[in-house]
Structures are given as C-alpha cells and as structure tokens.
Design an enzyme around this catalytic site. Sequence first.
Site, short mmCIF file in Angstrom:
data_model
loop_
_atom_site.label_atom_id
_atom_site.label_comp_id
_atom_site.label_asym_id
_atom_site.label_seq_id
_atom_site.Cartn_x
_atom_site.Cartn_y
_atom_site.Cartn_z
N TYR A 1 0.86 -1.26 -0.06
CA TYR A 1 -0.02 0.04 -0.15
C TYR A 1 1.06 1.08 -0.26
CZ TYR A 1 -3.81 -3.05 1.06
OH TYR A 1 -5.01 -4.05 1.39
N HIS B 1 -1.12 -12.13 0.45
CA HIS B 1 -1.74 -11.12 -0.27
C HIS B 1 -1.94 -11.22 -1.74
CE1 HIS B 1 -1.80 -6.23 -0.64
NE2 HIS B 1 -3.01 -6.83 -0.87
#
Length: 320
Positions: free
Chosen positions: A56, A129
Amino acid sequence: MRYNRLGKTDLKISHLGFGASAVGGMFEKTDKNEAIKTIHTAFDRGINYFDTSPAYGRETSPFGAATSEIVLGEGLKSLKRDEFIISTKAGKTASLPPVFNFSYSAIIKSVESSLKRLNTDYIDIVFLHDIEYGQGQYLKLALTEGLEALRDLKKQGKIKFIGASCYPIEVLDHVITNYELDVILVHNHYTLINDLLLKLLPKIKAKDVGLVNASPFASGLLTHKGPPDWYPVNVKELAVIKKTIAYCKDSNIPIEKIALQFALRNSEINTTLFSCSNQNILNQNLDWSQEPINLSVIEKTLVYLESIKNTDFDFGGFNK
C-alpha cells in the site's frame, strides 16, 4: 462500538476496522500529519483493528513505496500494544505495478521488514496478499512455501494468526475448503453491487475461520469521488453508478452512507474494513454506522444497481 470474537482466535475485534490503504496514497495524495491524526481518532472512537500491507504505497509517494506501514507504525507507536490489533500482508511487495514473491525466504523477509516499519515486536495477523494474480500463477507457491513461512513465524511468536486474501470467489472457496487458516480477508464481495460473500459464509462458519470483510465502498466505486485510476470499470458500469448516486442525492442520503450501512447489517461478519486518511471522513463514517438503517432506501438503491450486480471486476487478472 461493538466487538466480536474473530473466528477461533482469541481476538476481540471492533466490528468496524481501519483499512490503511488510503494513508498509503492508494486513492489520492495524502497528508502524513492528517493521516496520523486520523489513526488516533479512529482508536479514540473505539476502533481497535488496523489493517495494512507493504504494497500500500505508490513509488512516487514522498514517504516511499511502503508508505502505509510507515505511517500506520508512526500513528500507533504511542498506544499500548495490547490495546490494538494489527494485520499486514506478505507476498505482494508493490501495487502499482504489482510485484509478487511468495517464496519461503521472501515471506520471512517481508514480515521481518513489516515488524520494523510497524514499530512492533509481533503482528496479530499476516495475510498472504492477492494470491490469485496473473491467472493464478503464484497460487501453488503461496499455498506451499508461503503458508509454511507463516506457520514458522507463528511458532516463533512473531505473528499470532495466519490468513490469506484475494478477490475471486472460486479461489477463496478453494482456500477455505482445503487449507487450515485462522482468518480470511474478502474484499469487494459484500457491497451494494456484490453479495457473493454470502455463498462462502456457511463454510467460513463451519470451520470457524475469522472473517474480515473489506471495501464496503467497492474500493471507491460507490462514492461521489469515484474510483481510483487503477479501477477496472467501464463506461457502461460507471453510468449505472452515476444514476444511482443521483437517486441517493434526491433521497438526501449519500451513497456512501447507504453502502456502509449495507455492509454492516450482517451479524455473521466479524469486522468490516473501510479506508480513509481524513478525520472528517472517518468521523462521518463512524456516525453513519451508529444511525438507524433505512432499509427502504437500501432496497431501492439495490434496484438501481441490479444490472451490474456481482460483476466480476477481476482485479488481479485471474480470469484473463
């Protein structure tokens, strides 16, 4: 704030969680000081769950590619460690463009780096992820070496619980059915435009897997501001959203409020993550979550969105 047990774990988690993708600049440029204040406000108002990822952050961010973990770590360092729950991810090291490595050594290195960025001795939950990207080319490695690395880190006490996150329902179904996980993170599958998570709930409940529901605003699609530049939406789909937003405006209820309240109405969902980097937006969302739900407006809104219900946006190119 309501708190729920997260599956078979010993975690008592706030039913609203703070997603830190926004503080990593995934939707727009953010102010670091405001982002940290927003993290503090979230905690002060009862949120005890914060989710992030090494991926992120944009390469062009002034704080570096791992912006979200860095900012979240700074925001949480003044708090008592046993008063909040933090999850991060591993295997995906960058988002724009995406970069992956689910090998055993890469996962170990990733979590060790996250511990430093987050200013903590342990992480409550680590998810593998976006394991479905690139037509599933990383799946085998993620579910062998990747999971093995997380299990070893759990034995060492560096992480408490292990999980996985991805978008395709068929991949989520496969993982829940065939692998022993503590927690699963499902994004964009319990929103005004997608309720496919309901198909998985019986299996999740039967195995007592903790459930994190992410993206009640469909990663920005169900907002006045609209989706970020990376969102795989077409003109026809956007036209449907715009008509729906206009209806909500005429009803004097922002689509964001309807979207959030819809996502929070299912008691079988342990926690729902939403993301923001601004105190005003945070407070507005928390206020909406405490107001009575207008079921009539929700049902009418669903009618407007029916033509794009359960559209597969295929974020990771699994079906290409």
